[in-house]
Design a protein around this motif. Structure first.
Motif, short mmCIF file in Angstrom:
data_model
loop_
_atom_site.label_atom_id
_atom_site.label_comp_id
_atom_site.label_asym_id
_atom_site.label_seq_id
_atom_site.Cartn_x
_atom_site.Cartn_y
_atom_site.Cartn_z
N LEU A 88 0.92 -1.31 0.06
CA LEU A 88 -0.02 -0.07 -0.01
C LEU A 88 1.10 1.27 -0.03
N LYS A 89 2.13 1.38 0.65
CA LYS A 89 3.02 2.41 0.58
C LYS A 89 3.58 2.55 -0.55
N GLY A 90 3.73 1.64 -1.27
CA GLY A 90 4.36 1.74 -2.69
C GLY A 90 3.30 2.10 -3.66
N LEU A 91 2.18 2.18 -3.31
CA LEU A 91 1.10 2.60 -4.31
C LEU A 91 0.97 4.08 -4.13
N SER A 92 1.32 4.56 -2.94
CA SER A 92 1.05 5.94 -2.81
C SER A 92 2.55 6.81 -3.05
#
Length: 92
Positions: A88-92
């Motif tokens: 999820l952090k990689g998506l932002s």
């Protein structure tokens, strides 16, 4: 409305109160969704992505920040959410 100086004085007073450095045990029961949200909020605040005018992290010191990062990491691990959180952090 409180000024930055007033807020700084309040935090300094609270953080030097007796017992503030003592370890405590907290039984935390939250949903995985809430834990992911909490982790995102904490990580955003610690990374400085939020409003820099708040600057609350500066009042707590490096050791407290590291303890909070470890608490979030351990909580995510116990809930088997570490990998999901990283993605999820990689998506932002």
């Amino acid at each position: 409305m409180a000024t930055t100086t007033d807020i700084s004085l309040i935090y300094e007073t609270l953080l030097c109160s007796p017992g503030m450095s003592e370890q405590i045990k907290v039984d935390l029961r939250v949903s995985r969704k809430s834990l992911l949200f909490l982790a995102a909020c904490v990580e955003n605040e610690l990374s400085g992505k939020n409003d820099p005018g708040l600057g609350l992290v500066g009042y707590f010191g490096e050791q407290t920040v590291k303890e909070l990062e470890k608490l979030v990491s351990d909580s995510l691990s116990k809930a088997d959410l570490s990998a999901l959180n990283e993605k999820l952090k990689g998506l932002s």
